[in-house]
Scaffold this active site. Structure first.
Site, PDB file in Angstrom:
ATOM      1  N   ALA A  96       0.855  -1.196   0.000  1.00  0.00           N
ATOM      2  CA  ALA A  96       0.000   0.000   0.000  1.00  0.00           C
ATOM      3  C   ALA A  96       0.883   1.237   0.000  1.00  0.00           C
ATOM      4  CB  ALA A  96      -0.904   0.009   1.234  1.00  0.00           C
ATOM      5  N   GLU A 138      13.644  -4.117  15.058  1.00  0.00           N
ATOM      6  CA  GLU A 138      15.107  -3.996  14.940  1.00  0.00           C
ATOM      7  C   GLU A 138      15.502  -2.753  14.131  1.00  0.00           C
ATOM      8  OE1 GLU A 138      17.748  -6.377  16.195  1.00  0.00           O
ATOM      9  OE2 GLU A 138      18.497  -4.372  15.901  1.00  0.00           O
ATOM     10  N   LYS A 170      15.333   6.587  20.103  1.00  0.00           N
ATOM     11  CA  LYS A 170      16.100   5.331  20.011  1.00  0.00           C
ATOM     12  C   LYS A 170      16.660   4.926  21.375  1.00  0.00           C
ATOM     13  CE  LYS A 170      17.261   6.383  15.194  1.00  0.00           C
ATOM     14  NZ  LYS A 170      18.212   7.086  14.332  1.00  0.00           N
TER      15      LYS A 170
HETATM   16  N1  HSE Z   1      17.383  10.437  10.569  1.00  0.00           N
HETATM   17  C1  HSE Z   1      18.084   9.361  11.186  1.00  0.00           C
HETATM   18  C2  HSE Z   1      19.578   9.658  11.194  1.00  0.00           C
HETATM   19  C3  HSE Z   1      17.889   8.032  10.521  1.00  0.00           C
HETATM   20  O1  HSE Z   1      20.015  10.709  10.739  1.00  0.00           O
HETATM   21  O2  HSE Z   1      20.304   8.829  11.726  1.00  0.00           O
HETATM   22  C4  HSE Z   1      16.559   7.431  10.827  1.00  0.00           C
HETATM   23  O3  HSE Z   1      16.369   7.291  12.186  1.00  0.00           O
END
Ligand code: HSE
Length: 440
Positions: free
Chosen positions: A43, A129, A205
């Site tokens: 999609a 991951e 993260k």
């Molecule tokens: N924009 C992120 C970076 C990559 O510059 O590492 C995706 O998380």
């Protein structure tokens, strides 16, 4: 056995990479997974672009809900991103009994508790991951490879855009704004780079890594988030003279009082491997009580590096497809019933060392005033660097830069000392404060 049927939501950079890697390595992936894995439905709002990537033989639609409604689809890959429609689609896919693979760090860092609970209740997997450090298998390492350990701390360069900018600032002696414009021109930085340069992407993260490392809920709202927009070329130069590089680090640490969760620029000793990670590369250092310090390095973004992580999740799900949900690897590494309520510390309770740069009047007694305030606060000085005024401001200059490195102190204590120093009439500009991590 019939191949696992996968529906892909969003076929941009990472989606195309995923399709291409699965197709190119189909034979080996099947030998590893024990069963074929096929993307049978895609999609994307741009149907023509999607069709150009997948060719004939794959159903292409512009409505993601149609993929979720298809009873033949076993696994949904969500590569739309953001907290909006992606959240609804992920929850709908779970409700429809489908496993989900996502690269969406923002969604999981903010709404992970709700999403993982929904997945557990339904007996499906949400694999992510690709959400942290792109192609580096750091989630797998933390959740499985290091499972014997009591993790002590994690420190990572987990945003390639900002690491690229910092590398360029150091190499070329340029200020942040100049390098950002150049990075955007070259396509290294997005047109709207806010999440990257303000540290938000890195905080998403590190929030996920913190939860997995310490068995706590995902708590993005408790993270301290600071980006690189205030960094000056002068600070990078002074840090270098003192034996340090400045990196944007995502840090999470176990302490006796609680868990530290923070993203900010940090001085890192030049001799550490992490200080030498340059350009858009990512690296994560994990310290565990049994293993000691381990380092994971690689590409944190890009089409096929990120696809590498997405496909790894697909293979895991294929292997687990028939396993009893109780015996699968838990989303956050710890069993849902064993998630701890250990607190995430406010930044004022974090203990670290500091780099301070003060623009001061070049006159007798200023150094004594400043060091006196630090001494009164019980903050121990590690090093002092003072430049001749004319080296900093040109001939005849009456002000200069005073650089101080401190030993560890509580951030709340440092805030009070900084306020007192800032009030001195001989301190002529806002004090620059950058935290310092020895990572020993
Ligand atoms: N924009 C992120 C970076 C990559 O510059 O590492 C995706 O998380």
């Amino acid at each position: 056995m019939k191949p696992i049927q996968v529906g892909l939501l969003g076929i941009g950079t990472v989606g195309s990479g995923t399709f291409n890697v699965l197709k190119r390595n189909q034979e080996e992936i099947t030998r590893r997974a024990g069963r074929g894995i096929e993307i049978t439905m895609v999609a994307d709002l741009d149907v023509a672009r999607a069709r150009a990537v997948v060719g004939e033989g794959v159903q292409v639609v512009n409505d993601a809900a149609a993929v979720i409604a298809n009873p033949d689809i076993d696994v949904v890959i969500e590569l739309i991103g953001g907290y909006g429609i992606a959240k609804k689609l992920v929850l709908d896919a779970i409700a429809a009994g489908k496993h989900v693979v996502t690269a969406n760090k923002a969604l999981l860092a903010v709404h992970g508790t709700e999403i993982f609970a929904a997945a557990s209740a339904k007996g499906v997997v949400v694999a992510f991951e690709a959400a942290v450090a792109g192609g580096i298998p750091i989630i797998k390492a933390l959740r499985e490879g290091l499972t014997a350990n009591r993790i002590q701390w994690i420190a990572g360069i987990i945003n390639g855009t900002t690491n690229f900018i910092l590398s360029e600032m150091r190499d070329k002696g340029l200020d942040f704004d100049v390098v950002l414009k150049e990075a955007q021109r070259l396509g290294y930085a997005e047109a709207d780079p806010t999440f990257d340069i303000e540290g938000v992407d890195a905080a998403h993260k590190v929030t996920l890594m913190s939860a997995i490392a310490f068995g706590i809920p995902v708590q993005f709202d408790k993270a301290h988030v600071e980006g690189i927009t205030q960094l000056a070329a002068a600070d990078i130069r002074y840090a270098e003279q003192l034996g340090y590089r400045i990196k944007l680090l995502g840090i999470t640490k176990r302490t006796a009082k609680g868990v530290e969760l923070r993203v900010h620029p940090s001085l890192v000793p030049t001799k550490r491997l992490l200080a030498n990670v340059e350009g858009a590369m990512n690296a994560v250092v994990v310290n565990g009580d049994a293993v000691g310090t381990t380092l994971y390095y690689g590409k944190g973004a890009g089409s096929e590096p990120t696809a590498s992580a997405v496909v790894a999740d697909l293979v895991d799900i294929t292997r687990l497809h028939t396993a009893d949900p109780q015996h699968r690897v838990p989303h956050l590494a710890f069993q849902p019933s064993a998630i701890s309520d250990e607190i995430v510390l406010p930044m004022s309770e974090v203990v670290t060392s500091y780099y301070l740069r003060l623009r001061v009047a070049d006159e007798a007694g200023v150094l004594a005033q400043v060091t006196g305030i630090l001494a009164h606060a019980g903050i121990s000085i590690d090093a002092v660097l003072q430049r001749e005024a004319d080296e900093v401001g040109g001939e005849g200059a009456t002000s200069t830069d005073l650089i101080i490195l401190t030993h560890d102190t509580r951030e709340g204590t440092m805030n009070e000392a900084m306020a007192t120093m800032q009030a001195l009439p001989t301190v002529l500009a806002p004090i620059t404060r950058i935290r310092k991590e020895e990572l020993a």
